[in-house]
Design a protein around this motif. Structure first.
Motif, mmCIF file in Angstrom:
data_model
loop_
_atom_site.group_PDB
_atom_site.id
_atom_site.type_symbol
_atom_site.label_atom_id
_atom_site.label_comp_id
_atom_site.label_asym_id
_atom_site.label_seq_id
_atom_site.Cartn_x
_atom_site.Cartn_y
_atom_site.Cartn_z
ATOM 1 N N VAL A 146 0.863 -1.180 0.000
ATOM 2 C CA VAL A 146 0.000 0.000 0.000
ATOM 3 C C VAL A 146 0.901 1.232 0.000
ATOM 4 C CG1 VAL A 146 -1.955 -1.107 1.186
ATOM 5 C CG2 VAL A 146 -0.248 0.076 2.524
ATOM 6 N N ASP A 147 0.377 2.359 -0.481
ATOM 7 C CA ASP A 147 1.194 3.573 -0.596
ATOM 8 C C ASP A 147 0.901 4.583 0.501
ATOM 9 O OD1 ASP A 147 2.404 2.771 -3.105
ATOM 10 O OD2 ASP A 147 0.386 2.981 -3.923
ATOM 11 N N LEU A 148 -0.287 4.486 1.076
ATOM 12 C CA LEU A 148 -0.657 5.432 2.137
ATOM 13 C C LEU A 148 -1.654 4.744 3.062
ATOM 14 C CD1 LEU A 148 -0.670 8.446 3.213
ATOM 15 C CD2 LEU A 148 -2.715 8.765 1.811
ATOM 16 N N ILE A 149 -1.492 5.017 4.370
ATOM 17 C CA ILE A 149 -2.501 4.560 5.329
ATOM 18 C C ILE A 149 -3.187 5.792 5.893
ATOM 19 C CG2 ILE A 149 -2.838 3.522 7.625
ATOM 20 C CD1 ILE A 149 -0.593 1.584 6.959
ATOM 21 N N VAL A 150 -4.516 5.821 5.848
ATOM 22 C CA VAL A 150 -5.259 6.874 6.539
ATOM 23 C C VAL A 150 -5.791 6.240 7.816
ATOM 24 C CG1 VAL A 150 -7.267 8.401 6.459
ATOM 25 C CG2 VAL A 150 -5.891 8.053 4.406
ATOM 26 N N TYR A 151 -5.363 6.794 8.954
ATOM 27 C CA TYR A 151 -5.773 6.240 10.252
ATOM 28 C C TYR A 151 -6.864 7.131 10.851
ATOM 29 C CZ TYR A 151 -5.348 4.873 15.233
ATOM 30 O OH TYR A 151 -5.602 4.468 16.536
ATOM 31 N N LEU A 152 -8.077 6.614 10.911
ATOM 32 C CA LEU A 152 -9.179 7.335 11.558
ATOM 33 C C LEU A 152 -9.110 7.002 13.045
ATOM 34 C CD1 LEU A 152 -12.107 6.765 9.023
ATOM 35 C CD2 LEU A 152 -10.509 8.668 9.164
ATOM 36 N N ARG A 153 -8.668 7.988 13.818
ATOM 37 C CA ARG A 153 -8.311 7.716 15.212
ATOM 38 C C ARG A 153 -9.428 8.188 16.138
ATOM 39 N NH1 ARG A 153 -3.650 10.847 18.341
ATOM 40 N NH2 ARG A 153 -2.848 9.139 19.643
ATOM 41 N N ALA A 154 -10.126 7.225 16.715
ATOM 42 C CA ALA A 154 -11.246 7.570 17.604
ATOM 43 C C ALA A 154 -11.055 6.855 18.943
ATOM 44 C CB ALA A 154 -12.555 7.129 16.966
ATOM 45 N N THR A 155 -11.602 7.427 20.004
ATOM 46 C CA THR A 155 -11.496 6.758 21.302
ATOM 47 C C THR A 155 -12.416 5.530 21.306
ATOM 48 O OG1 THR A 155 -13.302 8.088 22.176
ATOM 49 C CG2 THR A 155 -11.074 8.918 22.558
ATOM 50 N N PRO A 156 -12.090 4.551 22.137
ATOM 51 C CA PRO A 156 -12.957 3.360 22.221
ATOM 52 C C PRO A 156 -14.392 3.734 22.599
ATOM 53 C CG PRO A 156 -10.863 2.964 23.330
ATOM 54 C CD PRO A 156 -10.860 4.401 22.942
ATOM 55 N N GLU A 157 -14.570 4.792 23.396
ATOM 56 C CA GLU A 157 -15.929 5.197 23.804
ATOM 57 C C GLU A 157 -16.742 5.661 22.582
ATOM 58 O OE1 GLU A 157 -13.141 6.086 25.369
ATOM 59 O OE2 GLU A 157 -13.416 4.995 27.273
ATOM 60 N N THR A 158 -16.121 6.482 21.730
ATOM 61 C CA THR A 158 -16.814 6.924 20.507
ATOM 62 C C THR A 158 -17.175 5.720 19.647
ATOM 63 O OG1 THR A 158 -15.567 8.987 20.492
ATOM 64 C CG2 THR A 158 -16.556 8.341 18.403
ATOM 65 N N CYS A 159 -16.235 4.790 19.511
ATOM 66 C CA CYS A 159 -16.495 3.608 18.668
ATOM 67 C C CYS A 159 -17.659 2.812 19.251
ATOM 68 C CB CYS A 159 -15.247 2.733 18.582
ATOM 69 S SG CYS A 159 -13.909 3.559 17.696
ATOM 70 N N MET A 160 -17.667 2.688 20.580
ATOM 71 C CA MET A 160 -18.758 1.953 21.225
ATOM 72 C C MET A 160 -20.108 2.605 20.911
ATOM 73 S SD MET A 160 -19.303 -0.650 22.842
ATOM 74 C CE MET A 160 -19.323 -1.561 24.301
#
Ligand code: TTP
Length: 230
Positions: A146-160
Motif C-alpha cells: 500500500v502507498d498510504l494509510i489513513v488512520y481514523l483515530r477515535a477513542t474506544p468510547e466513541t467507537c462503542m
C-alpha cells in the motif's frame, strides 16, 4: 515507484496522477471507515473497495463473524483465515483507476485483530502460528503493498457509541475492553510504530468529532489523501 512519484512535488499533479496509488483506511471497529469511503466514492479517479463484511456473514451459508463472536476459541481461526483470504483478494484485484482505496488491509487484520485474539487468550497458539505462517508467506509472495494509510483515530468510547447506533446483530456482545485492546494495537502499530512494520506513510485524522466535521477534514486533506503528499 508509486510512493516516490506521488510524493515528488516537482512532478506536476496530472502526471503524478497517472501512477497507480493504493490507500488503506484503518481504525477501530465503528470509527467511521465506511463514511470515509462513501465520501471518496464520489471522486472520479478513485475506486473504492469496501470491506466484504457481508461475505464473512455468509460463507456458503455460514455466518463466520457471528460464530467468531459467540465462541472465539473455536471459531476465530476459521473467521480470520477467511478475512485474510478476502483481504488478499482485494489487495491483488486489478486496479483500473489512479487511486484504489481499501477498507482496512491484510495488515490490520493480522497486526490488530489476530494479535488481539491471541494475546487475550481467545485464539489458541497453534491457530495463531498457522495464520502467521500464511501471512509471512503472502508478504513474500504476493503483491500486497500500500502507498498510504489513513488512520481514523477515535477513542474506544466513541467507537462503542457508533457500534450501538448501527446495531449490527453480531456485535451486540462486544465489550468496551475489546475496543480498548484493539485501540492500543492500532496505536502501537500506527502511532508509536514500535510493534510491527508500517507498510506506508500514515496520515492521521482525529475521528471523535461529529461526522459532518469529519467530512470537512476529508475535504481539506483531500489532496494529501489522493496524492500521498503527507
Ligand atoms: P471493521 O473492519 O472495523 O469495520 P466497521 O464496519 O466496524 O468499520 P466502520 O464502522 O469504521 O465503518 O469491522 C467489521 C467487523 O469485523 C467487526 O465486528 C470486527 C470484525 N473484524 C474482526 O473480527 N477481525 C478482522 O480481522 C476484521 C478486519 C474485522
Amino acid at each position: 515507484n508509486a510512493v516516490e512519484c506521488y510524493n515528488d512535488v516537482s512532478i506536476p499533479w496530472p502526471r503524478r496522477a497517472k501512477k497507480k496509488f493504493t490507500v488503506a483506511v484503518e481504525g477501530n471497529i465503528g470509527c467511521g471507515k465506511s463514511t470515509f469511503l462513501n465520501y471518496f466514492m464520489k471522486s472520479s479517479n478513485t475506486e473504492v473497495l469496501m470491506e466484504p463484511v457481508n461475505s464473512w456473514k455468509s460463507v456458503q451459508g455460514h455466518n463466520t463473524l457471528e460464530l467468531m463472536y459467540k465462541d472465539s476459541q473455536r471459531w476465530s481461526l476459521t473467521f480470520q483465515s477467511y478475512v485474510q483470504l478476502t483481504m488478499l483478494q482485494n489487495h491483488v484485484k486489478k486496479q483500473r483507476k489512479a487511486v484504489k482505496m481499501m477498507e482496512r488491509s491484510i495488515y490490520s487484520a493480522k497486526y490488530c485483530f489476530v494479535e488481539n485474539l491471541y494475546k487475550n487468550g481467545m485464539m489458541p497458539g497453534v491457530d495463531y502460528a498457522v495464520l502467521s505462517e500464511w501471512f509471512a508467506w503472502m508478504q513474500k509472495s504476493c503483491n500486497i503493498g500500500v502507498d498510504l494509510i489513513v488512520y481514523l483515530r477515535a477513542t474506544p468510547e466513541t467507537c462503542m457509541d457508533r457500534i450501538r447506533q448501527r446495531n449490527r446483530k453480531e456485535e451486540s456482545l462486544v465489550p468496551l475492553e475489546y475496543l480498548e485492546s484493539l485501540h492500543e494495537l492500532h496505536e502501537d502499530w500506527l502511532i508509536h510504530q514500535t510493534k510491527f512494520p508500517v507498510p506506508a506513510p500514515v496520515l492521521v485524522l482525529e475521528a471523535d468529532k461529529g461526522l459532518s466535521d469529519l467530512q470537512l477534514d476529508f475535504e481539506t486533506r483531500r489532496e494529501e489523501i489522493l496524492c500521498g503528499n503527507v
